[in-house]
Design a protein around this motif. Structure first.
Motif, PDB file in Angstrom:
ATOM      1  N   MET A   1      20.893  12.580 -24.365  1.00 25.02           N
ATOM      2  CA  MET A   1      20.181  11.312 -24.463  1.00 25.02           C
ATOM      3  C   MET A   1      20.041  10.982 -25.941  1.00 25.02           C
ATOM      4  SD  MET A   1      16.498  10.389 -22.792  1.00 25.02           S
ATOM      5  CE  MET A   1      17.129  10.203 -21.166  1.00 25.02           C
ATOM      6  N   SER A   2      20.411   9.789 -26.308  1.00 23.72           N
ATOM      7  CA  SER A   2      20.310   9.405 -27.706  1.00 23.72           C
ATOM      8  C   SER A   2      18.847   9.326 -28.127  1.00 23.72           C
ATOM      9  CB  SER A   2      20.987   8.058 -27.934  1.00 23.72           C
ATOM     10  OG  SER A   2      20.212   7.029 -27.346  1.00 23.72           O
ATOM     11  N   ASN A   3      18.634   9.379 -29.440  1.00 18.68           N
ATOM     12  CA  ASN A   3      17.263   9.288 -29.951  1.00 18.68           C
ATOM     13  C   ASN A   3      16.604   7.992 -29.526  1.00 18.68           C
ATOM     14  OD1 ASN A   3      17.357  11.776 -31.175  1.00 18.68           O
ATOM     15  ND2 ASN A   3      18.041  10.959 -33.131  1.00 18.68           N
ATOM     16  N   ASP A   4      17.386   6.899 -29.523  1.00 18.63           N
ATOM     17  CA  ASP A   4      16.834   5.604 -29.127  1.00 18.63           C
ATOM     18  C   ASP A   4      16.373   5.633 -27.678  1.00 18.63           C
ATOM     19  OD1 ASP A   4      17.350   4.591 -31.638  1.00 18.63           O
ATOM     20  OD2 ASP A   4      19.233   3.644 -31.047  1.00 18.63           O
ATOM     21  N   LEU A   5      17.192   6.217 -26.816  1.00 19.98           N
ATOM     22  CA  LEU A   5      16.826   6.285 -25.414  1.00 19.98           C
ATOM     23  C   LEU A   5      15.637   7.217 -25.215  1.00 19.98           C
ATOM     24  CD1 LEU A   5      17.412   5.195 -22.671  1.00 19.98           C
ATOM     25  CD2 LEU A   5      19.125   6.973 -22.366  1.00 19.98           C
ATOM     26  N   GLY A   6      15.594   8.299 -25.965  1.00 18.88           N
ATOM     27  CA  GLY A   6      14.459   9.220 -25.903  1.00 18.88           C
ATOM     28  C   GLY A   6      13.162   8.517 -26.285  1.00 18.88           C
ATOM     29  N   ALA A   7      13.217   7.723 -27.354  1.00 16.75           N
ATOM     30  CA  ALA A   7      12.043   6.968 -27.796  1.00 16.75           C
ATOM     31  C   ALA A   7      11.650   5.940 -26.738  1.00 16.75           C
ATOM     32  CB  ALA A   7      12.320   6.288 -29.127  1.00 16.75           C
ATOM     33  N   LEU A   8      12.649   5.324 -26.112  1.00 18.92           N
ATOM     34  CA  LEU A   8      12.388   4.339 -25.068  1.00 18.92           C
ATOM     35  C   LEU A   8      11.696   4.982 -23.862  1.00 18.92           C
ATOM     36  CD1 LEU A   8      12.741   1.405 -24.163  1.00 18.92           C
ATOM     37  CD2 LEU A   8      14.987   2.038 -23.289  1.00 18.92           C
ATOM     38  N   VAL A   9      12.173   6.152 -23.475  1.00 20.86           N
ATOM     39  CA  VAL A   9      11.560   6.868 -22.347  1.00 20.86           C
ATOM     40  C   VAL A   9      10.117   7.223 -22.679  1.00 20.86           C
ATOM     41  CG1 VAL A   9      11.584   9.029 -21.024  1.00 20.86           C
ATOM     42  CG2 VAL A   9      13.701   7.758 -21.372  1.00 20.86           C
ATOM     43  N   ARG A  10       9.881   7.755 -23.878  1.00 21.13           N
ATOM     44  CA  ARG A  10       8.507   8.106 -24.265  1.00 21.13           C
ATOM     45  C   ARG A  10       7.614   6.874 -24.286  1.00 21.13           C
ATOM     46  NH1 ARG A  10      11.431  11.986 -27.019  1.00 21.13           N
ATOM     47  NH2 ARG A  10      11.840  10.706 -28.832  1.00 21.13           N
ATOM     48  N   SER A  11       8.158   5.757 -24.769  1.00 18.47           N
ATOM     49  CA  SER A  11       7.400   4.509 -24.810  1.00 18.47           C
ATOM     50  C   SER A  11       7.039   4.038 -23.400  1.00 18.47           C
ATOM     51  CB  SER A  11       8.211   3.437 -25.540  1.00 18.47           C
ATOM     52  OG  SER A  11       7.577   2.195 -25.469  1.00 18.47           O
ATOM     53  N   GLU A  12       8.015   4.081 -22.493  1.00 21.28           N
ATOM     54  CA  GLU A  12       7.767   3.665 -21.109  1.00 21.28           C
ATOM     55  C   GLU A  12       6.735   4.561 -20.432  1.00 21.28           C
ATOM     56  OE1 GLU A  12       8.676   1.048 -19.073  1.00 21.28           O
ATOM     57  OE2 GLU A  12       9.350   0.228 -20.985  1.00 21.28           O
ATOM     58  N   LEU A  13       6.836   5.861 -20.684  1.00 21.03           N
ATOM     59  CA  LEU A  13       5.862   6.784 -20.101  1.00 21.03           C
ATOM     60  C   LEU A  13       4.462   6.453 -20.611  1.00 21.03           C
ATOM     61  CD1 LEU A  13       7.775  10.184 -20.272  1.00 21.03           C
ATOM     62  CD2 LEU A  13       7.276   8.842 -18.230  1.00 21.03           C
ATOM     63  N   PHE A  14       4.359   6.149 -21.915  1.00 28.09           N
ATOM     64  CA  PHE A  14       3.073   5.802 -22.496  1.00 28.09           C
ATOM     65  C   PHE A  14       2.516   4.526 -21.868  1.00 28.09           C
ATOM     66  CE2 PHE A  14       0.462   3.663 -25.706  1.00 28.09           C
ATOM     67  CZ  PHE A  14      -0.493   4.647 -25.937  1.00 28.09           C
ATOM     68  N   LYS A  15       3.370   3.501 -21.732  1.00 26.37           N
ATOM     69  CA  LYS A  15       2.936   2.229 -21.143  1.00 26.37           C
ATOM     70  C   LYS A  15       2.422   2.415 -19.724  1.00 26.37           C
ATOM     71  CE  LYS A  15       6.313  -0.648 -23.506  1.00 26.37           C
ATOM     72  NZ  LYS A  15       7.525  -1.438 -23.279  1.00 26.37           N
ATOM     73  N   LEU A  34      13.304  18.481 -18.646  1.00 24.61           N
ATOM     74  CA  LEU A  34      13.204  17.046 -18.934  1.00 24.61           C
ATOM     75  C   LEU A  34      13.043  16.826 -20.433  1.00 24.61           C
ATOM     76  CD1 LEU A  34      12.999  14.087 -18.149  1.00 24.61           C
ATOM     77  CD2 LEU A  34      10.557  14.442 -17.741  1.00 24.61           C
ATOM     78  N   SER A  35      12.201  17.603 -21.063  1.00 25.93           N
ATOM     79  CA  SER A  35      12.005  17.492 -22.505  1.00 25.93           C
ATOM     80  C   SER A  35      13.311  17.741 -23.245  1.00 25.93           C
ATOM     81  CB  SER A  35      10.937  18.490 -22.968  1.00 25.93           C
ATOM     82  OG  SER A  35      10.780  18.428 -24.362  1.00 25.93           O
ATOM     83  N   ASP A  36      14.072  18.750 -22.803  1.00 24.38           N
ATOM     84  CA  ASP A  36      15.367  19.034 -23.429  1.00 24.38           C
ATOM     85  C   ASP A  36      16.320  17.849 -23.283  1.00 24.38           C
ATOM     86  OD1 ASP A  36      14.588  21.542 -24.278  1.00 24.38           O
ATOM     87  OD2 ASP A  36      15.602  22.612 -22.649  1.00 24.38           O
ATOM     88  N   ILE A  37      16.304  17.203 -22.127  1.00 27.19           N
ATOM     89  CA  ILE A  37      17.166  16.033 -21.901  1.00 27.19           C
ATOM     90  C   ILE A  37      16.736  14.891 -22.826  1.00 27.19           C
ATOM     91  CG2 ILE A  37      17.806  14.225 -20.261  1.00 27.19           C
ATOM     92  CD1 ILE A  37      17.586  16.368 -18.038  1.00 27.19           C
ATOM     93  N   ILE A  38      15.436  14.614 -22.849  1.00 27.36           N
ATOM     94  CA  ILE A  38      14.907  13.510 -23.654  1.00 27.36           C
ATOM     95  C   ILE A  38      15.186  13.724 -25.137  1.00 27.36           C
ATOM     96  CG2 ILE A  38      12.768  12.402 -24.437  1.00 27.36           C
ATOM     97  CD1 ILE A  38      11.730  12.723 -21.568  1.00 27.36           C
ATOM     98  N   ASN A  39      15.103  14.970 -25.577  1.00 25.98           N
ATOM     99  CA  ASN A  39      15.303  15.276 -27.000  1.00 25.98           C
ATOM    100  C   ASN A  39      16.757  15.561 -27.357  1.00 25.98           C
ATOM    101  OD1 ASN A  39      12.566  15.085 -28.041  1.00 25.98           O
ATOM    102  ND2 ASN A  39      12.140  16.776 -26.667  1.00 25.98           N
ATOM    103  N   GLY A  40      17.667  15.389 -26.393  1.00 25.78           N
ATOM    104  CA  GLY A  40      19.087  15.516 -26.673  1.00 25.78           C
ATOM    105  C   GLY A  40      19.614  16.938 -26.732  1.00 25.78           C
TER     106      GLY A  40
END
Length: 60
Positions: A1-15, A34-40
């Protein structure tokens, strides 16, 4: 998962006031995986399938 997508996922989870653990449970995987996937750190074919499901669940 790219850094941008990781940031997007974290943002959506926060929202959604949702924890990574809750998303992991929905996907049927561990929160560590899941964390490993999100962090690439995981990006194989299995992880790519999970990324598709993450996108679908979070509409990103």
């Amino acid at each position: 998962m790219s850094n941008d997508l990781g940031a997007l996922v974290r943002s959506e989870l926060f929202k959604r006031k949702m924890k990574q653990k809750e998303l992991a449970e929905m996907l049927g995987i561990s929160s560590v995986y899941l964390s490993d996937i999100i962090n690439g750190r995981k990006d194989g074919p299995k992880a790519q399938e999970h990324i598709k499901h993450i996108r679908k669940i979070l509409n990103v």
